[in-house]
Design an enzyme around this catalytic site. Structure first.
Site, PDB file in Angstrom:
ATOM      1  N   LYS A 197       1.524   3.253   9.460  1.00  0.00           N
ATOM      2  CA  LYS A 197       1.738   2.316   8.360  1.00  0.00           C
ATOM      3  C   LYS A 197       2.723   2.938   7.378  1.00  0.00           C
ATOM      4  CE  LYS A 197      -0.429  -0.281   4.683  1.00  0.00           C
ATOM      5  NZ  LYS A 197      -1.656  -0.859   4.146  1.00  0.00           N
ATOM      6  N   LYS A 255       3.085  -0.936  11.486  1.00  0.00           N
ATOM      7  CA  LYS A 255       3.280  -1.895  10.412  1.00  0.00           C
ATOM      8  C   LYS A 255       4.311  -1.366   9.422  1.00  0.00           C
ATOM      9  CE  LYS A 255       0.766  -3.714   6.550  1.00  0.00           C
ATOM     10  NZ  LYS A 255      -0.339  -3.514   5.686  1.00  0.00           N
TER      11      LYS A 255
HETATM   12  C1  PBG Z   1      -3.810  -3.014   2.242  1.00  0.00           C
HETATM   13  C2  PBG Z   1      -2.830  -3.795   3.016  1.00  0.00           C
HETATM   14  C3  PBG Z   1      -1.502  -4.147   2.693  1.00  0.00           C
HETATM   15  C4  PBG Z   1      -1.044  -4.971   3.728  1.00  0.00           C
HETATM   16  C5  PBG Z   1      -2.076  -5.071   4.652  1.00  0.00           C
HETATM   17  N1  PBG Z   1      -3.162  -4.317   4.206  1.00  0.00           N
HETATM   18  C6  PBG Z   1      -0.706  -3.884   1.491  1.00  0.00           C
HETATM   19  C7  PBG Z   1      -0.241  -2.537   1.141  1.00  0.00           C
HETATM   20  O1  PBG Z   1      -0.429  -1.533   1.840  1.00  0.00           O
HETATM   21  O2  PBG Z   1       0.340  -2.472   0.058  1.00  0.00           O
HETATM   22  C8  PBG Z   1       0.298  -5.641   3.792  1.00  0.00           C
HETATM   23  C9  PBG Z   1       0.373  -6.842   4.670  1.00  0.00           C
HETATM   24  C10 PBG Z   1       1.583  -7.691   4.456  1.00  0.00           C
HETATM   25  O3  PBG Z   1       2.524  -7.343   3.732  1.00  0.00           O
HETATM   26  O4  PBG Z   1       1.587  -8.780   5.055  1.00  0.00           O
HETATM   27  N2  PBG Z   1      -3.528  -1.685   2.026  1.00  0.00           N
END
Ligand code: PBG
Length: 329
Positions: A195, A248
């Site tokens: 991530k 992601k």
């Molecule tokens: C929670 C989370 C996030 C997303 C999914 N889970 C936001 C972040 O890390 O700031 C982002 C998903 C998206 O942008 O569609 N941590």
């Protein structure tokens, strides 16, 4: 044998031939629909920066779930927006927490639908960070205890899969242990392993009201410049017991996805086509600058081609609503 013996165009001549030799097909069972659930009643409001995506209160979930089931989508992933936030994100592990309520409701409505609980504290903390904050630091190990508590609470409410997205070190091992000790040894972990600290999460933070009130997430999410580091995160999560690995965002990180797929052919990989990826397509399509349907299909196909088995996408329902011949670009 070079030209003129070989003419790749021969197999592109007709729609039928192209369909016969097409290598990648996105199907409804590949897709996971993200759902935003808010506290309150009678609420179904469109997210301003994400046309076609709604935040629903628990009592309005039936219409969302009906659409997901009708589309043939096998799973949803839940994000909760609590009425109140505090320093330790207690809404995340409250028995009557918004996600716990939503899980119970959805399992009652559609027992066959797989319910994935996103596991993170950022939607529940008043500072918007993904863990326990001390000064300007997010503390790793104290956060693990709250994540473990949240995982048990979500599994207890009936979640089928727990998906940690916080990026604390050691969280998969800690969550696995917590689940196993509480008789949830059959509940898989879908780990947001690779991530990135991405600007593509902008619209999500609007939708989930989870933007950090100070600083950013670069001290825990991966630097976009790094691919080898993502491989290390993946190795660690697999060693700690992750059942599914996620990358992601998706489209800007297809190289990472492909590397993971090449190295790990033995477990499912998911990719999250995030809010910013969705919003850009919607905005350009609205302006008449791209064909929104074709860009959607091409992006999803590319994510699958790069190695994803599962795709979390805000396009899930729209894609599944297309007749088969429109599902190729
Ligand atoms: C929670 C989370 C996030 C997303 C999914 N889970 C936001 C972040 O890390 O700031 C982002 C998903 C998206 O942008 O569609 N941590």
């Amino acid at each position: 044998m070079p030209f003129p013996i070989n003419r790749p165009r021969r197999l592109r001549r007709s729609k039928s031939l192209r369909r016969m030799v097409r290598e990648t097909h996105v199907a409804s069972q590949d897709l996971i629909d993200p759902l935003f659930v808010v506290e309150g009643s009678g609420i179904r409001e469109e997210v301003r920066s994400m046309p076609g995506v709604f935040r629903s209160s628990v009592d309005r979930l039936p219409e969302e779930i009906e659409a997901v089931v009708a589309a043939g989508i096998p799973a949803v992933i839940l994000f909760g927006i609590p009425a109140e936030k505090d320093a330790l994100g207690s809404g995340a592990y409250a028995d009557r927490g918004i996600v716990q309520q939503a899980i119970r409701r959805i399992k009652g409505l559609a027992p066959e639908l797989t319910v994935i609980a996103d596991l993170c504290l950022c939607e529940y903390t008043d500072h918007g960070h993904c863990g326990v904050v001390e000064g300007d630091r997010v503390l790793n190990d104290p956060t693990l205890e709250l994540l473990a508590r949240t995982a048990i609470s979500q599994a207890g409410a009936g979640a089928d899969i727990i998906a940690p997205s916080d990026m604390m070190d050691g969280r998969v091992a800690r969550i696995r242990r917590a689940l196993d000790e509480n008789s949830f040894d059959e509940i898989p972990i879908l780990s947001y392993a690779a991530k990135y600290a991405s600007a593509f999460y902008g619209p999500f933070r609007d939708a989930a009201e989870s933007a950090p009130s100070f600083g950013d997430r670069r001290a825990y999410q991966i630097d976009p410049a790094n691919a080898r580091e993502a491989m290390r995160e993946v190795e660690l999560d697999i060693a700690e017991g992750a059942d599914i690995i996620m990358v992601k965002p998706a489209l800007p990180y297809l190289d990472v996805l492909r590397r993971i797929r090449d190295r790990h052919d033995d477990l499912p990989i998911a990719a999250y086509q995030v809010s910013g990826e969705y919003a850009m397509v919607k905005a350009a399509a609205k302006a008449g600058w791209v064909d929104g349907r074709r860009v959607m299909v091409e992006s999803l196909t590319s994510i699958k081609r790069a190695g994803a088995d599962l795709i979390l996408s805000y396009f899930a329902k729209e894609f599944c609503g297309l007749p088969e011949e429109m599902r190729a670009s």
